[in-house]
Design a protein around this motif. Structure first.
Motif, mmCIF file in Angstrom:
data_model
loop_
_atom_site.group_PDB
_atom_site.id
_atom_site.type_symbol
_atom_site.label_atom_id
_atom_site.label_comp_id
_atom_site.label_asym_id
_atom_site.label_seq_id
_atom_site.Cartn_x
_atom_site.Cartn_y
_atom_site.Cartn_z
ATOM 1 N N SER A 1 -4.393 13.833 14.016
ATOM 2 C CA SER A 1 -5.160 14.647 13.067
ATOM 3 C C SER A 1 -6.594 14.846 13.555
ATOM 4 N N GLU A 2 -7.221 13.753 13.997
ATOM 5 C CA GLU A 2 -8.606 13.842 14.479
ATOM 6 C C GLU A 2 -8.696 14.780 15.683
ATOM 7 N N ILE B 1 -0.891 8.779 13.887
ATOM 8 C CA ILE B 1 -1.069 9.868 12.913
ATOM 9 C C ILE B 1 -2.550 10.255 12.834
ATOM 10 N N ILE B 2 -3.407 9.241 12.778
ATOM 11 C CA ILE B 2 -4.848 9.508 12.666
ATOM 12 C C ILE B 2 -5.362 10.161 13.947
ATOM 13 N N VAL C 1 -4.176 2.593 5.122
ATOM 14 C CA VAL C 1 -4.089 1.965 6.445
ATOM 15 C C VAL C 1 -5.226 0.958 6.587
ATOM 16 N N GLU D 1 -2.813 20.854 4.624
ATOM 17 C CA GLU D 1 -2.965 19.935 5.748
ATOM 18 C C GLU D 1 -3.518 18.589 5.276
ATOM 19 N N GLN E 1 0.834 -1.209 0.000
ATOM 20 C CA GLN E 1 0.000 0.000 0.000
ATOM 21 C C GLN E 1 0.867 1.257 0.000
ATOM 22 N N ARG E 2 2.019 1.169 0.658
ATOM 23 C CA ARG E 2 2.900 2.337 0.726
ATOM 24 C C ARG E 2 3.566 2.626 -0.604
ATOM 25 N N GLN F 1 1.303 11.369 5.060
ATOM 26 C CA GLN F 1 1.802 10.699 6.265
ATOM 27 C C GLN F 1 1.213 9.304 6.403
ATOM 28 N N LEU F 2 -0.050 9.168 6.002
ATOM 29 C CA LEU F 2 -0.675 7.844 6.081
ATOM 30 C C LEU F 2 0.017 6.866 5.136
ATOM 31 N N PRO G 1 0.385 4.362 12.122
ATOM 32 C CA PRO G 1 -0.789 5.023 11.521
ATOM 33 C C PRO G 1 -1.838 5.457 12.544
ATOM 34 N N MET H 1 6.190 6.668 12.364
ATOM 35 C CA MET H 1 5.032 6.810 13.267
ATOM 36 C C MET H 1 3.951 5.791 12.907
ATOM 37 N N LEU I 1 -7.858 2.988 11.191
ATOM 38 C CA LEU I 1 -8.615 4.230 11.018
ATOM 39 C C LEU I 1 -9.658 4.371 12.130
ATOM 40 N N TYR J 1 -1.428 15.146 5.541
ATOM 41 C CA TYR J 1 -2.024 14.044 6.308
ATOM 42 C C TYR J 1 -2.083 12.768 5.468
#
Lengths: 310, 431
Positions: free
Chosen positions: B10-11, B6-7, B221, A92, A72-73, A99-100, B3, B1, B226, A96
């Motif tokens: 952000s949330e 990170i989520i 992810v 942003e 996936q990356r 980063q995912l 996932p 980091m 998520l 984001y």
């Protein structure tokens, strides 16, 4: 060179067989067009390639390893149904999503700037996504797909909703990606785009692959049984040819017709009929059938076979 | 980091930096205080009937009226000798708020006093008239029988009961009533917090699904990551809000005593001018509840556990629909277990250590509200709190597992909202 291979994949949702024994592969530096009518199983297949879902049986491999979070990356996916967070600002949002995909915040920020510049969209950096026009949102979405420099790219109807100028920008980028040896999968209904861009095709219907291979070879397989005529004057000859069962008309306008020769009708028969009635003949060509015709024919056969089987 | 981290970040940030969040965090305590003070204030104003017309009294005993006038501050009683029909007309014309007929036999301990009024007045009026008449009759009869003063004062006295609670250091004024109120308040705070933050999670899931961005995210992810990141991020926001509120309330209570001292006149309560704050407050009959730190910590812990448990279920419901309105019918199975503890608050307040209260406070879906309520009311053994909390967390592991299975199917289902049965079937699908 990393290749994507889909190997005898099955997927059912409850009682519905979405994908049935599908196999194909996509090579780097080439564009594979995944074609098929609605409900053919394209999206279900793409979701297994992107490791959003897993096959019931069979395997999807990239670079000879089963796909997973690692692939996936290295993969960029542009789904048919576009979506972004409406309340996030462009930068942003993209950082984001980057980063995912495993980018650091700094690296993501740098690439966001690079791509916004490329799309001449640097002024949007701090705009909320919902304030952008549809076309601008498409670009942002496209950047999100490319941000992490993926080796495998999956575009589901990438041109839908784009104006001609942005379509050209996008097409140039896709061709550039092909030159840098990316593996590209391109799902679409728009046959003229597939003909323009793809090296290989894979046609799906009712969850199965009904036709696949090198685009040129596939077309040759269907022979040069198509005639294109451009002319001025009366087009009555076309109706005559059609009524006597010599041809079937694919596309027709006031000064141009594209037809398929039936029952071994020689091409000169069409030329003769045309010369008898038209004022002037500009163009006459015997050629391979357009992909859209192959599509209609093969899918029609597949549907008939399906109907007979059930 | 990772996932999830990170989520989560952000949330958390996209919510916490909004004006709405900052305002709600700072203003909600004021709203809560207003909400609790309002019923009291309303009663206070409702009792104030200074503007009411007087009550006419037809006094056949010719002795009761002065006593009535002496007894009551909330009614004005006036003598009347007109007949009842004329009085009824006067009441209709609002010259009198009502009239009271006192037959002579009342003083023999028989007969019934009658109070006529136009509609309204409520139970409060009935109780107050009853009390006033009762006392007036008692006083007159005692006076007539020539009872010794000693007996009279015995009958007039009503002994008061002071409740004190034994502590490590000795004893202190018992504040069961106040702790009941605190428990009640904390129970509601947890209920609202779990419900509202759970709704945030559900709306977040629905927004991600209806904007279709979810497909991009889950191509990067796992759906579980998520879901978890979203639940934890909104939970972190909730925790910040709760801790802020807790600090504001504790701060307010800490300064309440000194502020009260500034306005208090020691001589009015018959204490030394230099009496300690504690002694002064006690003399004035005011208890400022101190919230034990352990209660605050357990409240936060149970809030977190309860939030996680319910948020995972709200997320599963959200994943099944495209619009908040469509979630209604699927929400009942989540909403009802959250509501049940509120219905048994009365039972728990009556007997916080009773068998029923104890058992209910160990049921994971009820524990977050009922354990906090119990530990506000009484000392709950540490092992009970810890075990109950662990049970909630263990249940959360189960619900998040089921929820993530529903979630990863639900986020790709568009069209007609599913039934509950379909939702459960999704949990068994292969991804």
């Amino acid at each position: 060179m990393p290749t994507l291979s889909v190997d005898r994949v099955h997927k059912a949702y409850g009682d519905t067989k979405a994908v049935h024994d599908v196999s194909f592969s996509a090579a780097p530096g080439r564009i594979l067009g995944l074609l098929g009518p609605n409900g053919a199983g394209k999206t279900s297949t793409l979701r297994m390639i992107t490791h959003i879902t897993q096959p019931d049986s069979g395997a999807v491999r990239y670079d000879e390893r089963p796909v997973g979070p690692w692939s996936q990356r290295r993969m960029g996916y542009l789904p048919e149904e576009r979506g972004l967070y409406p309340d996030l600002r462009v930068k942003e949002q993209l950082v984001y999503l980057g980063q995912l995909k495993g980018l650091s915040a700094d690296a993501a920020t740098e690439r966001v700037h690079h791509w916004l510049e490329r799309f001449e969209a640097l002024d949007w950096v701090d705009k909320k996504t919902e304030e952008l026009s549809k076309g601008m949102q498409q670009k942002v979405q496209f950047i999100a797909t490319l941000l992490h420099d993926p080796q495998l790219l999956i575009f589901d109807e990438p041109f839908s909703g784009l104006d001609p100028i942005n379509s050209d920008v996008l097409r140039d980028i896709i061709l550039e990606l092909r030159r840098t040896d990316r593996t590209i999968l391109f799902a679409s209904h728009r046959m003229e785009q597939v003909e323009q861009l793809c090296d290989d095709i894979c046609l799906m219907a009712n969850g199965q692959v009904v036709l696949k291979g090198d685009l040129r070879e596939v077309k040759q397989r269907f022979g040069t049984n198509t005639v294109i005529v451009r002319f001025d004057g009366s087009d009555a000859f076309i109706d005559d040819l059609e009524s006597e069962g010599a041809v079937r008309v694919h596309a027709r306008s006031a000064h141009r017709a594209e037809m398929r020769l039936l029952n071994d009708t020689p091409a000169r028969r069409v030329l003769q009929a045309a010369l008898d009635t038209v004022d002037e003949l500009h163009h006459f060509e015997r050629t391979e059938p357009p992909l859209s015709e192959i599509f209609v024919e093969v899918v029609g056969e597949a549907n008939a076979a399906q109907a007979a089987a059930s | 980091m990772h996932p999830i981290w990170i989520i989560l970040k952000s949330e958390f940030w996209r919510r916490v930096r909004s004006k709405a969040f900052v305002l709600a965090t700072l203003l909600a305590p004021i709203g809560i205080v207003a909400l609790f003070a309002l019923p009291g204030l309303l009663t206070f104003f409702a009792a104030d009937s200074g503007d009411e017309p007087p009550v006419a009294v037809v006094d056949a005993t010719e002795q009761l009226l002065p006593h009535l006038q002496e007894q009551s501050s909330s009614f004005t009683f006036v003598q009347s000798n007109t007949n009842q029909e004329a009085l009824a007309d006067s009441v209709r014309a609002e010259v009198y708020s009502g009239y009271l007929v006192l037959p002579e036999t009342l003083l023999q301990g028989e007969g019934t006093a009658s109070f006529y009024r136009s509609s309204g007045g409520g139970l409060g009026t009935q109780n107050r008239i009853q009390n006033v008449v009762e006392r007036a009759v008692r006083d007159v009869r005692l006076a007539n029988e020539d009872v010794p003063d000693a007996v009279e004062s015995i009958l007039a006295a009503s002994p008061s009961l002071e409740m004190r609670r034994i502590t490590e250091q000795g004893d202190q004024a018992d504040a069961t009533l106040i702790y009941s109120a605190i428990g009640y308040m904390l129970a509601f705070v947890i209920y609202f917090a779990v419900f509202i933050y759970g709704q945030y999670v559900m709306q977040g899931v629905i927004a991600e699904k209806s904007s279709r961005v979810v497909e991009i995210v889950v191509s990067s992810v796992r759906p579980f990551e998520l879901l978890m990141g979203k639940v934890l991020g909104i939970g972190a926001m909730g925790l910040v809000q709760m801790v802020t509120w807790g600090a504001l309330v504790s701060g307010a209570l800490a300064v309440a005593g000194p502020i009260f001292m500034l306005f208090m006149d020691p001589s009015a309560y018959d204490i030394a001018p230099d009496a300690s704050q504690e002694a002064a407050l006690e003399a004035a009959g005011i208890t400022i509840p101190s919230l034990p730190l352990s209660l605050l910590v357990w409240t936060l812990l149970f809030f977190v556990a309860g939030y996680l448990l319910y948020a995972s279920l709200f997320a599963a419901v959200g994943s099944a629909v495209e619009r908040v309105q469509d979630a209604q019918s699927l929400m009942y199975p989540v909403f009802i277990p959250l509501l049940i503890p509120l219905l048994v608050i009365g039972v728990v307040i009556e007997a916080p250590n009773g068998t029923l209260s104890t058992v209910l406070s160990f049921i994971p879906f009820f524990a977050p509200i009922l354990m906090v309520l119990r530990s506000a009311l009484t000392d709950v053994a540490f092992w009970q709190l810890a075990l109950s909390w662990l049970l909630v967390m263990a249940t959360f592991v189960g619900t998040i597992w089921v929820a993530s299975r529903i979630y990863r199917v639900g986020i790709f289902m568009y069209g007609k909202p599913p039934s509950l049965r379909e939702l459960i079937r999704w949990a068994r699908y292969r991804p």
